[in-house]
Structures are given as C-alpha cells and as structure tokens.
Enzyme design. Structure first.
Site, PDB file in Angstrom:
ATOM      1  N   LYS A 225      47.915  -9.550  25.993  1.00  0.00           N
ATOM      2  CA  LYS A 225      47.582 -10.021  24.647  1.00  0.00           C
ATOM      3  C   LYS A 225      47.697 -11.545  24.616  1.00  0.00           C
ATOM      4  O   LYS A 225      48.404 -12.132  25.437  1.00  0.00           O
ATOM      5  CB  LYS A 225      48.532  -9.415  23.602  1.00  0.00           C
TER       6      LYS A 225
ATOM      7  N   ASP B 280      40.787 -10.084  17.998  1.00  0.00           N
ATOM      8  CA  ASP B 280      41.843  -9.459  17.209  1.00  0.00           C
ATOM      9  C   ASP B 280      41.763 -10.143  15.845  1.00  0.00           C
ATOM     10  O   ASP B 280      40.712 -10.704  15.494  1.00  0.00           O
ATOM     11  CB  ASP B 280      43.215  -9.651  17.889  1.00  0.00           C
TER      12      ASP B 280
END
Length: 444
Positions: A126, A166
């Site tokens: 991430k 995201d």
C-alpha cells in the site's frame, strides 16, 4: 501467554502510535489463533507471525511541488511493500490529509489477506501521501503526481510492485502517475492499474469494488436463505465504491436510500438516483448537498447519521472506523439483517463483535471489497497479453472470484466449527495460503 498474544504485544510496542495498524493486527491475529495453534511449535521457531507483521520494506520520501500561486508545497510520500510470498506487491495509493505510516501499514497488512483470498498471484502492499487533491487544479494535481512518481518509480515495476488507486486517487491521478513513470523509465508496462481504457485499462475496473461488494453480499445472503430483492439498503460514502455499490444494488432489486460525503449525507426514500449521483460526484466533483438541491425527494443532513435510517442491509463504503458501537446498536435496533464492508476496515472492533453477537451477518472488508484488487490483477493479465477483454468477460470473472471467496470462507468456517463467523473464515483462509508460501520459501 500464547504465541499470538506474545506477537501482538511485541509488534504493538515496536510500532507505537499506529492505532489503525494495531487494530487490524489484533483483529487478524486473534481470529487466526485457531489455525496457529495446530502449527504453533513450527511457527514460533520460524518466527512466522513476526515476519508476517513486519513489512518487507517501508519507503518514506519528500514530495515537493509548486502550486498555482508559485508557492512550493511539501508533502510526504509512502510505499509499504508488506509481503510478496504469493506474488508482486499489489495495493492502492491513497492521497488524503489523514495519511500517515500507521494507516498505510494497516492498509498494506489487510491487503496481504485480501489478495490471498482472490486466488490470484498478488502480494500485499500500500502507499500514498498526505496530499489532498480536493480543491486543487488539474495542473496542481499533475505537478504533485509527477513529483511523487519521481521517487516512487525506482521501487515499482510490473513484476515487482504494482500500485493502483484508492481514496483521492482516481483515473486522473493514475494517468498523471503513469505518464511520468513512462517518461522516467522509457517502459510501457502494466506497472499501475486503474488506467484509462485508451492506455491499457480494463473494462469494469471502475465498477469492480462496488459490484464485487454486492456479489459477495449476495452470496452471503443466499447462504442464509435471503436475497437483495425488495431489500432497503443504506450506503455510506459517495466515491467510486459507494456509487457502483448503489448501482449494482439497484440492479439486484434492492432500494439503496442513502449516500454521504465528508460534509453530510442524504436520505432519499425513493432510492438514490445513480445517474444524478454520478453527475455530481464524477463530473462536477460536487457535494451531497448539491444532490439534495436538485432531487426533491432527498433530505440533506450535515455531519454523520446514515446508520440511523432503517434498512435490511448496511454497506459502509466511506473510510476506516466510520461505523462505531453506537451505530451498531442502532443497526440491531432497526433489525438490520446484514452488514458488508465496502471500505477498508470501516467498522470498529467493538462494533464488529457486537453485530456478530446479535446475529447480524457480517462480511469483512478483506473479503467483501476484494473485487477492486481482483480486477486490478485481471488488468495486469490483460496488459501482459496485450489484449483487452470485454466488459462481460471481466464482470463474469469478477462474479466467479467473489463467489469463490465466499465459498473459501464458508469452507474454513465449517473446518473450524465457526458457524457464520465470516471474519474468522476470511482471516484464516487468507492466512493459511500466505503461511504455506512463506514456509516453502525459507527464512526470507
């Protein structure tokens, strides 16, 4: 003290001030204890849980850029490459003022198990920045993205680490990031997913997380003798996940009646108008108050309050820890049948536990919202083949993946006699595959 408890205590002390990471560590490790016990001696000897909870690599860097007034701004960029046991690191980039290393680690840790559940060869990672794209001009967003990629490019690649979008990172941002990556490396490869259709993107990628959420929730309802037909649904958020969850819920015969953003929320008893919501959020980048201003049946409320509305199914699709214990009590009081998480860890631990104790079906994020990363992996496959599949082909694959995820969870629940504890089922099923791969690859 059990091995699991020892590791939770150790990792928490070694990573102070990272509340979200501590939360997901507790949630995952306590629920996989039943699987760890059977192999505790070997796992302890190999320090498997310690290795799993420590990222393989954490990257932090400065991102300087110039705003439209000629002022230099400085943000912080992150990429946490958490685990590559089953494939290259895969996980989104989040651009939001709340981003810090603890949030990125929480998201990356969750991503390990989510990606494992898809059955596709992708590891967990991430990244992101505390940059806020809201209110910025396209030129400012481009300047930031190019500066961000000036550092990130040296750490990523189609066989190494493949970021996606995201919160705060949509098609515009991915386009700028990809353009700069190509400029710096002279490579045209599937290094980012969520790309535009004109340069390697996949059909159905935009819809994937929201659609996948409904496909998973549909399987969960079906396994318990229910369906979406005629159900009232509350949804939080109005971003990519929420919009397409609302769209698919409508297609499945449900009536989604709420949506929200950071300033307020709307209740529309006639059902959310998806076309209007898309126009306001995807085209005009407006607020939910703009929706209510043109939709006579809609009520606008400032702040939060989506979960006060009576509904059969609740879909939290906004951000982490948005559904707390008081909200859970309200859902139970309103006879909510099921909750499925569209955002990453949107339900607090105590709220999750309460909902499960009260018999509410609960679909955890690492399973329920895995559709986005699943189609990202399908985009990687299409890039490698130099092909683009039809919308129907991608959507069919997505449906099968989400169905297989639920079946894995159900099988795991039966194996460990866990009833409908789908949190345990998801965590254990995801963990067992990653643990097997880690053990096979030695102490690395």
């Amino acid at each position: 003290m059990s091995y699991v408890e020892e590791v939770i205590d150790k990792i928490t002390k070694e990573n102070p001030g990272e509340a979200e990471f501590h939360q997901t560590l507790n949630e995952v490790y306590r629920s996989i204890e039943v699987a760890v016990e059977a192999n505790e001696k070997q796992y302890r000897e190999d320090a498997l849980l310690e290795r799993l909870a420590n990222p393989e690599r954490q990257i932090k860097f400065r991102v300087p850029w110039v705003d439209d007034n000629g002022q230099v701004q400085v943000n912080t960029g992150y990429r946490v490459e958490f685990n590559s046991a089953i494939g290259p690191y895969k996980g989104g980039l989040r651009f939001h003022p709340s981003v810090n290393i603890g949030i990125i680690k929480f998201l990356g840790f969750e991503q390990i198990f989510k990606n494992s559940l898809t059955g596709l060869p992708i590891g967990g990672g991430k990244g992101g920045s505390n940059f806020d794209p809201k209110g910025k001009s396209d030129r400012e967003v481009m300047a930031f993205c190019q500066s961000f990629m000036n550092e990130l490019y040296r750490h990523i690649g189609q066989f190494k680490d493949v970021p996606a979008g995201d919160i705060g990172v949509g098609g515009r941002e991915i386009g700028y990031l990809f353009g700069q990556y190509k400029r710096l490396t002279k490579l045209y490869e599937g290094v980012l997913t969520g790309k535009g259709l004109s340069f390697g993107g996949s059909l159905a990628r935009t819809e994937a997380t929201g659609y996948g959420l409904l496909y998973f929730a549909q399987e969960m309802l079906k396994a318990n003798g229910e369906s979406f037909e005629g159900k009232r649904v509350t949804v939080s958020g109005s971003g990519n996940v929420a919009i397409y969850a609302i769209e698919k819920a409508t297609q499945l015969g449900a009536l989604p009646v709420t949506a929200s953003d950071s300033t307020g929320w709307v209740y529309d008893p006639n059902g959310i108008d998806v076309a209007l919501l898309k126009e306001i959020k995807e085209v005009k980048r407006g607020r939910m108050s703009d929706y209510a201003a043109v939709r006579e049946s809609a009520e606008y409320h400032e702040g939060r309050g989506v979960w006060e509305i009576e509904a059969d199914v609740a879909l939290p699709c906004a951000t982490q820890n948005e559904l707390n214990l008081d909200d859970a009590k309200t859902l139970v009081k309103n006879n909510t049948l099921a909750v499925a998480e569209g955002a990453n860890m949107p339900t607090t631990l105590d709220a999750t536990k309460y909902l499960q104790e009260k018999g509410v079906l609960f679909g955890p994020a690492k399973a329920a919202n895995a559709g986005g990363v699943a189609v990202s992996a399908l985009e990687m496959s299409q890039n490698s083949e130099r092909l683009q599949w039809t919308f129907e082909e991608v959507d069919t694959r997505l449906q099968n993946i989400m169905k297989n995820i639920f079946e894995q969870i159900e099988t795991t629940c039966k194996k460990y006699e866990a009833g409908t504890d789908y949190v345990l089922g998801a965590n254990v099923a995801g963990f067992e595959k990653v643990a097997d791969a880690m053990q096979a690859q030695g102490i690395v």
